[in-house]
Design a protein around this motif. Structure first.
Motif, mmCIF file in Angstrom:
data_model
loop_
_atom_site.group_PDB
_atom_site.id
_atom_site.type_symbol
_atom_site.label_atom_id
_atom_site.label_comp_id
_atom_site.label_asym_id
_atom_site.label_seq_id
_atom_site.Cartn_x
_atom_site.Cartn_y
_atom_site.Cartn_z
ATOM 1 N N UNK A 1 0.850 -1.197 0.000
ATOM 2 C CA UNK A 1 0.000 0.000 0.000
ATOM 3 C C UNK A 1 0.878 1.237 0.000
ATOM 4 N N UNK A 2 0.191 2.392 -0.177
ATOM 5 C CA UNK A 2 0.866 3.675 -0.061
ATOM 6 C C UNK A 2 0.918 4.056 1.412
ATOM 7 N N UNK A 3 2.120 4.334 1.927
ATOM 8 C CA UNK A 3 2.323 4.730 3.317
ATOM 9 C C UNK A 3 2.858 6.157 3.323
ATOM 10 N N UNK A 4 2.134 7.053 3.999
ATOM 11 C CA UNK A 4 2.545 8.454 4.032
ATOM 12 C C UNK A 4 2.846 8.840 5.468
ATOM 13 N N UNK A 5 4.055 9.335 5.684
ATOM 14 C CA UNK A 5 4.464 9.866 6.977
ATOM 15 C C UNK A 5 4.595 11.373 6.809
ATOM 16 N N UNK A 6 3.625 12.117 7.363
ATOM 17 C CA UNK A 6 3.597 13.565 7.187
ATOM 18 C C UNK A 6 3.884 14.250 8.509
ATOM 19 N N UNK A 7 4.302 15.495 8.414
ATOM 20 C CA UNK A 7 4.589 16.222 9.644
ATOM 21 C C UNK A 7 5.425 17.442 9.393
ATOM 22 N N UNK A 8 5.741 18.120 10.477
ATOM 23 C CA UNK A 8 6.537 19.322 10.406
ATOM 24 C C UNK A 8 8.010 19.001 10.174
ATOM 25 N N UNK A 9 8.784 20.054 9.952
ATOM 26 C CA UNK A 9 10.228 19.894 9.808
ATOM 27 C C UNK A 9 10.847 19.510 11.146
#
Length: 649
Positions: free
Chosen positions: A26-34
């Motif tokens: 699957x597509x795994x997205x780890x998002x967040x700030x710098x």
């Protein structure tokens, strides 16, 4: 092989490990700030797969983490834990591995021990993902070392960090590092299926055959050259052998066959030898004898000198006695005066203070002197006899010295003859050595025939291997497979409306450049000549998506995941703290990029896993379904990050 979980263990071993779970296929997205550690996830995975050093710049990670662990799954539903300790120096070779079934999970901190090393870890991974026992042999004269193809090269196709994904000069992970570009060129044909151990073995055998052919050619050329040299130098060697007595009855102008026969005769001739003599010991004996004889001669000379002195003293003594006796004998002429009173002076008749000796006393003294003279005269013959004996013995010593000198001179002459003979033997040995070398290098007609046959056999063998290598031309096969990949790249580049894609007949990967190349009616256009970081990132995306789609469809031995770091960095000004808060970004293009990632995952039907670390956080449902971590401040003000806040207390 796909990723299931990544775990970080605190150095004190007591805190709960930080675990980041991934969804396979699957597509795994780890998002967040710098500055939350998103970019370090890619480096940690790369390190757990066997890279020597983690290259983690974050001091918080270096200060808190003691172990890194990665849980992976394979096509047969088996699992494996790959754990690496934090390196104490620049790198480490230690590792921990554990295999199991679908129930295997991240281990506890106390279970992590050094039970393996990097080489064993890579070997196990390579075998499980299907990499064959392939020892890559560079082409002959390439100047680089052979190596075993393993997960180390396959992993280069699975990562794109934030500096690489926007690089217009390089397409693959670590490509700009020393030697990596050539490694990619050497191994990409294998991972595409265009080359394998059979082709490598054929190329290796071809290289060996070509070396054997060159060696056979050199041997034949050397034999022909030495045979020509023998025609010019052989007669000179014959004359030298004749001058040293190794040959007799040499023809005035011998032909080539006679020269070879004479050289063999000279080589077989034995030089004159002399019986070995221990001349040094004999010379020492003669010198010692000469020393003793000289000492004896000196002793006899001293004895003769003493006898001569005695003789001279005896003659002087007896002469004095004769003189005194002759004087005393005048007393015999006296008459009555013999009775003269010795107390009165006969001239003046005066008394004497000291009385004169009487005639009787003088007569007795004369008799005593006469007796002594007689005794002295009896010793003279004895002295003369002793003197003669000494002279005779001295003559014997002198004769022995003369004989000793003659023997020493003869010994020196023998030594000189032996030295001359040894010098001659050295000259003979030197000539025979030159003859032996000339004969060794100069083959007979049968030797030349054998060398020609050997060369013909190696040429036939090389030609046969060259035909086999030409039949499975790796370069042509690689280009054909890259053309298949270019089909997907072209379609997706046009879908993203990348720069130059609209006019391109094909968007593909150049094996020579290791970069994206656009083929247009006007000519080829490499990525280095296309502007805008948005285009650079877009072409990187379509290239890797098409490559992995091809690898998955053809079941190639490359891990089934692709990790991308900051693929939307070009759409935001500078380095945003949180891209989700930027209103004027090109969110349409960002959405299109993520939509393509999601569509490609769906297209591969679970065979491909994509992991993206990025600042973007889209509101679309499919995007939110793909989010595995949102590292932004929560309601209580605490910010999620790779390193938990309590680890820093």
């Amino acid at each position: 092989m796909q990723l299931l979980a990544l775990a970080l263990y605190h150095r004190d071993g007591r805190k709960t490990p930080r675990v980041l779970r991934f969804r396979p296929g699957a597509l795994n997205i780890l998002t967040g700030e710098s500055e939350t550690g998103k970019s370090e996830v890619l480096s940690i995975v790369d390190y757990c797969l066997g890279r020597r050093a983690p290259h983690l710049p974050d001091d918080r990670i270096d200060q808190t983490v003691g172990w890194y662990a990665l849980l992976v799954s394979f096509a047969d539903r088996s699992r494996m834990v790959l754990a690496r300790p934090r390196p104490t120096g620049a790198s480490t070779l230690h590792a921990f591995t554990r295999t199991g079934d679908a129930s295997l999970d991240i281990p506890q901190a106390h279970e992590l021990v050094h039970n393996s090393n990097v080489a064993a870890l890579r070997s196990e991974l390579s075998a499980r993902i299907g990499i064959e026992d392939f020892h890559f042999q560079p082409p002959t004269g390439a100047g680089r070392k052979p190596f075993d193809v393993s997960i180390a090269q396959a992993a280069l196709l699975c990562f794109q960090n934030q500096n690489e994904i926007a690089d217009q000069t390089a397409l693959f992970h670590r490509q700009t590092e020393s030697g990596m570009a050539q490694t990619l060129k050497d191994t990409l044909p294998y991972f595409l299926g265009a080359a394998g151990p059979e082709q490598a073995l054929r190329r290796h055998r071809l290289g060996e055959a070509q070396r054997a052919q060159r060696a056979a050619q050199r041997k034949l050329d050397d034999a022909l050259r030495h045979q020509q040299a023998m025609d010019a130098n052989g007669l000179a060697l014959v004359r030298l052998a004749e001058s040293e007595g190794l040959l007799t009855d040499v023809p005035t102008a011998p032909d080539t066959a006679q020269v070879l026969d004479l050289l063999h005769q000279a080589l077989a001739a034995a030089p004159e030898t002399a019986a070995p003599l221990d001349l040094r010991d004999r010379r020492q004996e003669l010198n010692e004898e000469r020393r003793l004889l000289r000492e004896q001669l000196q002793e006899f000379d001293e004895a003769l000198a003493a006898v001569d002195r005695w003789q001279q003293q005896g003659r002087a003594f007896t002469g004095e006695l004769h003189l005194q006796l002759d004087r005393l004998k005048t007393l015999d002429l006296l008459g009555p005066e013999r009775q003269h009173d010795t107390l009165v002076c006969p001239m003046c008749a005066q008394p004497l203070e000291h009385p004169d000796p009487s005639a009787q006393d003088i007569s007795e003294l004369t008799d005593n002197l006469a007796q002594e003279l007689a005794q002295a005269q009896t010793l003279q013959p004895v002295r003369e006899e002793h003197r003669n004996a000494l002279r005779i013995e001295r003559g014997r010593i002198t004769e022995r010295l003369r004989l000793n000198g003659a023997q020493l001179r003869e010994l020196l002459a023998s030594d000189e003859r032996l030295r001359n003979l040894q010098e001659q033997n050295l000259r003979v040995a030197h000539i025979q050595g030159r003859i032996a070398e000339a004969l060794t290098r100069t083959g007979t007609d049968s030797d030349l025939t054998r060398l020609r046959n050997d060369l013909a056999l190696t040429q036939e063998h090389t030609a046969a291997l060259e035909q086999l290598v030409d039949e499975d031309d790796v370069t042509a096969e690689t280009e054909r497979r890259l053309a298949d990949i270019a089909v997907g790249m072209t379609a997706w580049a046009k879908r993203l409306n990348l720069g130059g894609a609209a006019d391109a007949t094909e968007v593909g990967i150049s094996l020579k450049l290791l970069n994206v190349v656009l083929r247009r009616p006007a000519g080829r256009l490499p990525l280095t000549r296309i502007g805008s970081a948005k285009n650079h990132i877009g072409y990187h995306l379509v290239a890797h998506l098409a490559l992995h789609t091809y690898l998955r469809r053809n079941n190639r031995p490359v891990p089934g995941f692709l990790m991308l770091d900051q693929p939307t960095q070009a759409f935001f000004p500078g380095k945003p703290r949180d891209a989700a808060t930027i209103q004027d970004a090109d969110w349409t293009t960002v959405t299109a990029y993520f939509q393509l990632l999601n569509d490609v995952v769906q297209l591969n039907q679970g065979a491909l896993q994509i992991i993206v670390c990025d600042h973007a956080n889209l509101a679309e449902a499919w995007f939110q379904d793909a989010v595995i971590g949102n590292w932004r401040p929560e309601g209580d003000g605490n910010r999620n990050a790779l390193i938990p806040p309590d680890w820093l207390d």
